[in-house]
Design a protein around this motif. Structure first.
Motif, PDB file in Angstrom:
ATOM      1  N   PHE A 102      98.498-137.397 110.923  1.00  0.00           N
ATOM      2  CA  PHE A 102      97.245-137.027 110.284  1.00  0.00           C
ATOM      3  C   PHE A 102      97.175-135.521 110.001  1.00  0.00           C
ATOM      4  CE2 PHE A 102      96.371-140.889 112.669  1.00  0.00           C
ATOM      5  CZ  PHE A 102      95.747-141.666 111.720  1.00  0.00           C
ATOM      6  N   SER A 103      97.967-134.738 110.724  1.00  0.00           N
ATOM      7  CA  SER A 103      97.883-133.283 110.584  1.00  0.00           C
ATOM      8  C   SER A 103      98.896-132.707 109.604  1.00  0.00           C
ATOM      9  CB  SER A 103      98.102-132.627 111.952  1.00  0.00           C
ATOM     10  OG  SER A 103      99.390-132.945 112.472  1.00  0.00           O
ATOM     11  N   ILE A 104      99.703-133.554 108.951  1.00  0.00           N
ATOM     12  CA  ILE A 104     100.734-133.031 108.059  1.00  0.00           C
ATOM     13  C   ILE A 104     100.082-132.364 106.842  1.00  0.00           C
ATOM     14  CG2 ILE A 104     102.500-134.658 108.774  1.00  0.00           C
ATOM     15  CD1 ILE A 104     101.779-136.448 106.488  1.00  0.00           C
ATOM     16  N   LYS A 105     100.781-131.397 106.287  1.00  0.00           N
ATOM     17  CA  LYS A 105     100.211-130.570 105.233  1.00  0.00           C
ATOM     18  C   LYS A 105     100.063-131.317 103.914  1.00  0.00           C
ATOM     19  CE  LYS A 105     101.952-126.230 107.193  1.00  0.00           C
ATOM     20  NZ  LYS A 105     102.799-125.035 106.976  1.00  0.00           N
ATOM     21  N   ILE A 106     100.817-132.399 103.735  1.00  0.00           N
ATOM     22  CA  ILE A 106     100.719-133.106 102.459  1.00  0.00           C
ATOM     23  C   ILE A 106      99.406-133.881 102.353  1.00  0.00           C
ATOM     24  CG2 ILE A 106     103.205-133.297 102.189  1.00  0.00           C
ATOM     25  CD1 ILE A 106     103.056-136.135 103.201  1.00  0.00           C
ATOM     26  N   VAL A 107      98.709-134.090 103.472  1.00  0.00           N
ATOM     27  CA  VAL A 107      97.397-134.731 103.434  1.00  0.00           C
ATOM     28  C   VAL A 107      96.373-133.667 103.057  1.00  0.00           C
ATOM     29  CG1 VAL A 107      95.638-135.968 104.756  1.00  0.00           C
ATOM     30  CG2 VAL A 107      98.070-136.412 105.169  1.00  0.00           C
ATOM     31  N   PRO A 108      95.604-133.850 102.006  1.00  0.00           N
ATOM     32  CA  PRO A 108      94.627-132.830 101.596  1.00  0.00           C
ATOM     33  C   PRO A 108      93.618-132.557 102.709  1.00  0.00           C
ATOM     34  CG  PRO A 108      94.920-134.478  99.867  1.00  0.00           C
ATOM     35  CD  PRO A 108      95.626-134.996 101.077  1.00  0.00           C
ATOM     36  N   ARG A 109      93.227-131.295 102.819  1.00  0.00           N
ATOM     37  CA  ARG A 109      92.263-130.941 103.863  1.00  0.00           C
ATOM     38  C   ARG A 109      90.915-131.601 103.643  1.00  0.00           C
ATOM     39  NH1 ARG A 109      92.449-125.067 106.266  1.00  0.00           N
ATOM     40  NH2 ARG A 109      94.456-126.025 106.766  1.00  0.00           N
ATOM     41  N   ILE A 110      90.541-131.803 102.396  1.00  0.00           N
ATOM     42  CA  ILE A 110      89.264-132.470 102.126  1.00  0.00           C
ATOM     43  C   ILE A 110      89.297-133.900 102.656  1.00  0.00           C
ATOM     44  CG2 ILE A 110      90.000-133.220  99.836  1.00  0.00           C
ATOM     45  CD1 ILE A 110      86.465-132.140 100.933  1.00  0.00           C
ATOM     46  N   ALA A 111      90.479-134.541 102.625  1.00  0.00           N
ATOM     47  CA  ALA A 111      90.601-135.894 103.163  1.00  0.00           C
ATOM     48  C   ALA A 111      90.454-135.881 104.686  1.00  0.00           C
ATOM     49  CB  ALA A 111      91.940-136.494 102.766  1.00  0.00           C
ATOM     50  N   LYS A 112      90.987-134.833 105.331  1.00  0.00           N
ATOM     51  CA  LYS A 112      90.850-134.726 106.777  1.00  0.00           C
ATOM     52  C   LYS A 112      89.391-134.501 107.171  1.00  0.00           C
ATOM     53  CE  LYS A 112      95.462-132.652 107.099  1.00  0.00           C
ATOM     54  NZ  LYS A 112      96.242-131.445 107.466  1.00  0.00           N
ATOM     55  N   VAL A 113      88.705-133.655 106.400  1.00  0.00           N
ATOM     56  CA  VAL A 113      87.287-133.415 106.676  1.00  0.00           C
ATOM     57  C   VAL A 113      86.488-134.695 106.482  1.00  0.00           C
ATOM     58  CG1 VAL A 113      85.252-132.123 105.947  1.00  0.00           C
ATOM     59  CG2 VAL A 113      87.467-130.966 106.087  1.00  0.00           C
ATOM     60  N   ALA A 114      86.804-135.434 105.420  1.00  0.00           N
ATOM     61  CA  ALA A 114      86.089-136.686 105.160  1.00  0.00           C
ATOM     62  C   ALA A 114      86.356-137.712 106.263  1.00  0.00           C
ATOM     63  CB  ALA A 114      86.510-137.245 103.803  1.00  0.00           C
ATOM     64  N   LEU A 115      87.612-137.793 106.733  1.00  0.00           N
ATOM     65  CA  LEU A 115      87.937-138.728 107.811  1.00  0.00           C
ATOM     66  C   LEU A 115      87.210-138.362 109.094  1.00  0.00           C
ATOM     67  CD1 LEU A 115      89.590-141.081 108.941  1.00  0.00           C
ATOM     68  CD2 LEU A 115      91.461-139.470 109.367  1.00  0.00           C
ATOM     69  N   ALA A 116      87.191-137.059 109.425  1.00  0.00           N
ATOM     70  CA  ALA A 116      86.484-136.614 110.630  1.00  0.00           C
ATOM     71  C   ALA A 116      84.988-136.896 110.520  1.00  0.00           C
ATOM     72  CB  ALA A 116      86.731-135.127 110.866  1.00  0.00           C
ATOM     73  N   GLY A 117      84.408-136.636 109.343  1.00  0.00           N
ATOM     74  CA  GLY A 117      82.990-136.918 109.154  1.00  0.00           C
ATOM     75  C   GLY A 117      82.675-138.398 109.241  1.00  0.00           C
ATOM     76  N   TYR A 118      83.560-139.238 108.721  1.00  0.00           N
ATOM     77  CA  TYR A 118      83.340-140.686 108.776  1.00  0.00           C
ATOM     78  C   TYR A 118      83.449-141.191 110.211  1.00  0.00           C
ATOM     79  CZ  TYR A 118      83.901-145.646 107.716  1.00  0.00           C
ATOM     80  OH  TYR A 118      83.755-147.003 107.664  1.00  0.00           O
ATOM     81  N   ILE A 119      84.441-140.684 110.969  1.00  0.00           N
ATOM     82  CA  ILE A 119      84.574-141.083 112.379  1.00  0.00           C
ATOM     83  C   ILE A 119      83.345-140.636 113.164  1.00  0.00           C
ATOM     84  CG2 ILE A 119      85.935-140.769 114.469  1.00  0.00           C
ATOM     85  CD1 ILE A 119      88.388-140.407 112.678  1.00  0.00           C
ATOM     86  N   ALA A 120      82.878-139.408 112.913  1.00  0.00           N
ATOM     87  CA  ALA A 120      81.678-138.923 113.595  1.00  0.00           C
ATOM     88  C   ALA A 120      80.465-139.771 113.238  1.00  0.00           C
ATOM     89  CB  ALA A 120      81.427-137.461 113.234  1.00  0.00           C
TER      90      ALA A 120
END
Length: 270
Positions: free
Chosen positions: A29-47
């Motif tokens: 999940f932390s690899i650079k090829i994953v867009p940061r906006i996708a990581k933020v969206a995933l974290a927000g959805y989990i929260a």
């Protein structure tokens, strides 16, 4: 639900910060090829999913009913981020054991010179280290460990660990991380031991043959034999490696849960 999140935005932000820190430090999940906006969206959805199941009443004194918060609340955000980083780092240690195991015997089989960038571990890694790391990642996803980590694991971490407990039991957490680093090399050695032992016997045999028949060009013959033997041994012991990988994940997650429970008993109240 959205009205409740808006009215309790400071509490939701605390949950989101920990989830974002976990996503940013977890392998894959932390690899650079994953867009940061996708990581933020995933974290927000989990929260968003965890918000109804998390009790943050102990933090309510650090922000007012109107949503205003103090500098102490900023410290709480940093603490929640630190807890998320520790959780993700603990899982990363598990994957590092498999990658290190591949590095142990890559030199013996002649693959140590073929180091390329590994997008999963984000470091220069021999091919065999990448191969074992990829197998571990597939087992991690296929056995739904990632789903359990995001659903049950994060909920349990909110119930058992908070900033106050982390400060009160920082020695316990430090010992846990140090033991995890030492266990990394122990697990890697156990995984690589059958292959390393086989390659050692081949090296000794070729050394004896080179003394008995110096005219044989063992330098050109040795590396293909070691490479073929290594892949043959990996194929033979692959079922056992799958079982060991699954057992390593289960054991590591159990230790993380025990440490969180210990911290919860030692401290955690304001």
């Amino acid at each position: 639900m959205l009205d409740r999140i808006v009215s309790n935005a400071p509490a939701y932000l605390l949950i989101a910060v920990r989830c974002f820190a976990v996503v940013m430090t977890l392998p894959f999940f932390s690899i650079k090829i994953v867009p940061r906006i996708a990581k933020v969206a995933l974290a927000g959805y989990i929260a968003y999913i965890l918000f109804p199941h998390v009790d943050f009443s102990m933090y309510s004194s650090f922000y007012g009913e109107d949503g205003a918060f103090s500098l102490q609340y900023i410290a709480l955000l940093l603490g929640e981020g630190l807890i998320g980083i520790i959780t993700g780092f603990s899982v990363s240690i598990i994957f590092a054991a498999f990658s290190t195991a591949g590095q142990f015997f890559a030199f013996q089989m002649g693959f140590s010179a073929s180091e390329v960038y590994d997008s999963l571990s984000q470091v220069e890694n021999p091919l065999m280290g990448q191969f074992f790391n990829l197998i571990a990642m597939l087992i991690f996803l296929q056995n739904k460990w990632a789903l359990l980590l995001f659903s049950r694991g994060l909920v349990a971490s909110f119930d058992s660990l908070n900033v106050f407990g982390l400060i009160a039991s920082r020695d316990v957490m430090l010992n846990f991380l140090l033991k995890g680093l030492t266990g990394l090399f122990a697990n890697a050695f156990i995984i690589a031991l059958p292959i390393m032992g086989t390659l050692l016997l081949i090296s000794v045999s070729m050394g004896i043959l080179s003394k008995a028949a110096p005219q044989m060009n063992l330098m050109s013959e040795g590396f293909p034999i070691m490479i073929l033997t290594t892949f043959f041994v990996i194929t033979v012991i692959m079922p056992q490696l799958f079982d060991y990988f699954s057992g390593a994940f289960y054991s590591s997650f159990s230790k993380i849960q025990e440490v969180f429970a210990t911290i919860s008993k030692n401290g955690g109240a304001i």
